[in-house]
Design a protein around this motif. Sequence first.
Motif, PDB file in Angstrom:
ATOM      1  N   GLU A   1      27.471  15.211  -7.905  1.00  9.03           N
ATOM      2  CA  GLU A   1      26.711  14.946  -9.132  1.00  9.03           C
ATOM      3  C   GLU A   1      27.461  13.983 -10.060  1.00  9.03           C
ATOM      4  O   GLU A   1      26.941  12.939 -10.438  1.00  9.03           O
ATOM      5  N   ASP A   2      28.670  14.320 -10.416  1.00 10.31           N
ATOM      6  CA  ASP A   2      29.467  13.478 -11.303  1.00 10.31           C
ATOM      7  C   ASP A   2      29.890  12.191 -10.602  1.00 10.31           C
ATOM      8  O   ASP A   2      29.798  11.102 -11.162  1.00 10.31           O
TER       9      ASP A   2
ATOM     10  N   THR B   1      27.013   9.615  -9.802  1.00 12.65           N
ATOM     11  CA  THR B   1      26.556   9.025 -11.052  1.00 12.65           C
ATOM     12  C   THR B   1      27.546   7.982 -11.536  1.00 12.65           C
ATOM     13  O   THR B   1      27.167   6.851 -11.870  1.00 12.65           O
ATOM     14  N   LYS B   2      28.811   8.326 -11.577  1.00 19.40           N
ATOM     15  CA  LYS B   2      29.838   7.403 -12.077  1.00 19.40           C
ATOM     16  C   LYS B   2      30.105   6.243 -11.124  1.00 19.40           C
ATOM     17  O   LYS B   2      30.426   5.144 -11.566  1.00 19.40           O
TER      18      LYS B   2
END
Length: 136
Positions: free
Chosen positions: A51-52, A55-56
Amino acid sequence: MGLAEKRTAKAFQENNYPALTKEINEIAGKSFEYEVNWDSLMKDGYSQFYEDGWTKIYFTPLIESLKTICEDEMGKEAIQESLDKIIIKDEADISNGNSWSNFENKVLTLDHSAIYNIREVEERTEGLTKTLENGL
């Protein structure tokens, strides 16, 4: 890839991906065709970073780069006329923000390691902005 990776990837696809692509389309004032090689992004034992990390690695640099380019009508029109499709994948295991993007024939390809250098958002954004600006 195991069940944990598949579940986490599916949750990202259902919960995060639609909002991210919507934001990208709104910034550019155009709906793009997206092709994401989800299987290449899934790495065994790393589902807690999806997730993180995704996205990044892929979406935040794209959003920030498009904000920079589309800050005026000239940039927005250039993107609308020159970009039709965005491909996201991890096939070449690239972890350098200056060499992870390619833009030709109205297709932007983002090919970066899905697990390395997650925090290097600014480097990826700068590299992507240069790639796009040089191709417009």
